[in-house]
Enzyme design. Structure first.
Site, short mmCIF file in Angstrom:
data_model
loop_
_atom_site.label_atom_id
_atom_site.label_comp_id
_atom_site.label_asym_id
_atom_site.label_seq_id
_atom_site.Cartn_x
_atom_site.Cartn_y
_atom_site.Cartn_z
N LYS A 18 0.82 -1.19 0.01
CA LYS A 18 0.01 0.08 0.02
C LYS A 18 0.84 1.33 0.14
O LYS A 18 1.97 1.32 0.29
CB LYS A 18 -0.93 0.10 1.16
CG LYS A 18 -0.46 -0.20 2.48
CD LYS A 18 0.05 1.34 3.04
CE LYS A 18 0.73 1.17 4.68
NZ LYS A 18 1.49 2.29 5.12
N ASP A 134 -3.11 -1.43 10.42
CA ASP A 134 -3.23 -1.35 8.84
C ASP A 134 -3.99 -2.45 8.36
O ASP A 134 -4.23 -2.63 7.16
CB ASP A 134 -1.95 -1.19 8.23
CG ASP A 134 -1.31 0.14 8.20
OD1 ASP A 134 -2.15 1.24 8.32
OD2 ASP A 134 -0.15 0.28 7.91
O1 C5P Z 1 -1.50 -1.04 15.33
P1 C5P Z 1 0.20 -1.40 15.19
O2 C5P Z 1 0.63 -2.54 15.84
O3 C5P Z 1 0.71 -1.38 13.52
O4 C5P Z 1 0.99 -0.15 15.58
C1 C5P Z 1 2.25 -0.21 15.89
C2 C5P Z 1 2.56 0.95 16.96
O5 C5P Z 1 2.32 2.12 16.31
C3 C5P Z 1 1.54 1.05 18.07
O6 C5P Z 1 1.94 0.29 19.02
C4 C5P Z 1 1.83 2.53 18.32
O7 C5P Z 1 2.71 2.87 19.11
C5 C5P Z 1 1.66 3.19 17.08
N1 C5P Z 1 0.48 3.70 16.38
C6 C5P Z 1 -0.16 4.76 16.76
N2 C5P Z 1 -1.10 5.20 16.30
C7 C5P Z 1 -1.98 4.43 15.36
C8 C5P Z 1 -1.32 3.36 14.86
C9 C5P Z 1 -0.19 2.92 15.33
O8 C5P Z 1 0.55 5.51 17.98
N3 C5P Z 1 -3.07 4.92 14.82
#
Ligand code: C5P
Length: 297
Positions: A18, A134
């Site tokens: 993406k 994502d």
């Molecule tokens: O959701 P995901 O595990 O991919 O996110 C990884 C990290 O990125 C989260 O633990 C957080 O620290 C940060 N994050 C965030 N806000 C989002 C998505 C991700 O702070 N909307």
């Protein structure tokens, strides 16, 4: 309820990368995540997931570990009472930890396939949300406006055109959380530009580069390779260039394929590994034909 996923015929599923056609961060949420507004677009740069009939689950990944997002998706499925009877082989083509969503796509596209094959959508949605911000987007792919944590999705019509992508050599462990943590209130914006871009796409007016924002640009500029890539893109004829997600992948967009190839050639001449890619709407039909979901009450 127990679900058995049975693979009857071998097939190969393409899991697309993406790009974020703009990513604004509005601020921090009480749950530790950040509130974002972004436009996500799947492109024709894909990993491959191969499915073979097998009496029980066997998963092979180039990472060798059992901790990539596909392994975690398979583990979450097992916890929810879904047994997958298949040999699954992952082949990586999408650069890893680049902001191109490769790992999220591998897991999300696999879950999207299982939903198409008959696994209940609420179960698949729940697992996708748990795996990462994502991942839910990749259940359907295409073009979408994403809000909230990135998981509130609204489909959009795709833009036309070609993307030229360069992935600078930046190594940063735990890149995404570290870049989110590096944001300051000055990096936050109200999402208006990205919402206006979404309105343009709804009218099929194409991407307006003046409306592209990326909250991670400032922290990414502290990496020399990112600055070098942005300069090289400008020198190669790109009028604008932005990171995708939390980077370090940098992309530009052109209406015309010839023009995109020319920019890519200019970058390649200076030693940059460059990809030219077009918007892609993923298709599960072929792979789903060989898969049966049997539900036992
Ligand atoms: O959701 P995901 O595990 O991919 O996110 C990884 C990290 O990125 C989260 O633990 C957080 O620290 C940060 N994050 C965030 N806000 C989002 C998505 C991700 O702070 N909307």
């Amino acid at each position: 309820m127990i679900h058995r996923v049975i693979v009857h015929a071998p097939s190969i599923l393409s899991a697309p990368a993406k790009l974020n056609l703009g990513l604004e961060v509005l601020g921090k949420r009480p749950d530790g995540y950040h509130q974002i507004v972004t436009i996500l677009q799947t492109i024709d740069l894909c990993d491959e997931l191969e499915f073979q009939p097998a009496p029980q689950l066997a998963y092979e990944s180039p990472f060798g570990t059992q901790d990539d997002l596909v392994a975690r998706a398979l583990h979450a499925l097992a916890e929810e009472g879904v047994t997958v009877e298949a040999r699954i082989v992952l082949r990586k083509r999408i650069p890893v930890a680049a902001g191109l969503g490769g790992g999220s796509s591998d897991a999300g596209t696999l879950l999207g396939l299982l939903a198409q094959a008959g696994l209940p959508r609420p179960l698949v949605d729940r697992i996708a949300q748990r795996l990462g911000s994502d991942v839910p987007f990749f259940l359907d792919g295409g073009t979408a406006l994403a809000r909230g944590r990135g998981t509130d999705l609204e489909p959009l019509p795709p833009p036309d055109g070609w993307f030229v992508i360069v992935v600078p050599e930046v190594r940063l462990a735990h890149k995404t959380p570290r870049l989110y943590a590096a944001l300051t209130p000055d990096d936050f914006s109200d999402g208006t530009a990205t919402l206006r871009q979404a309105e343009r796409l709804k009218r099929r007016s194409g991407i307006d580069p003046r409306l592209v924002r990326n909250a991670f640009l400032r922290p990414l500029l502290s990496f020399g390779e990112v600055r070098r890539t942005l300069d090289a893109m400008a020198a190669a004829g790109a009028r604008w260039a932005w990171p995708s997600g939390a980077g370090p992948a940098i992309f530009t967009w052109m209406c015309d394929e010839e023009q995109a190839e020319e920019v890519a050639r200019g970058l390649a001449e200076h030693g940059f590994r460059t990809l030219v890619s077009a918007p892609l709407r993923p298709n599960w039909e072929h792979a789903a034909r060989g898969i049966e979901v049997v539900t036992v009450l």
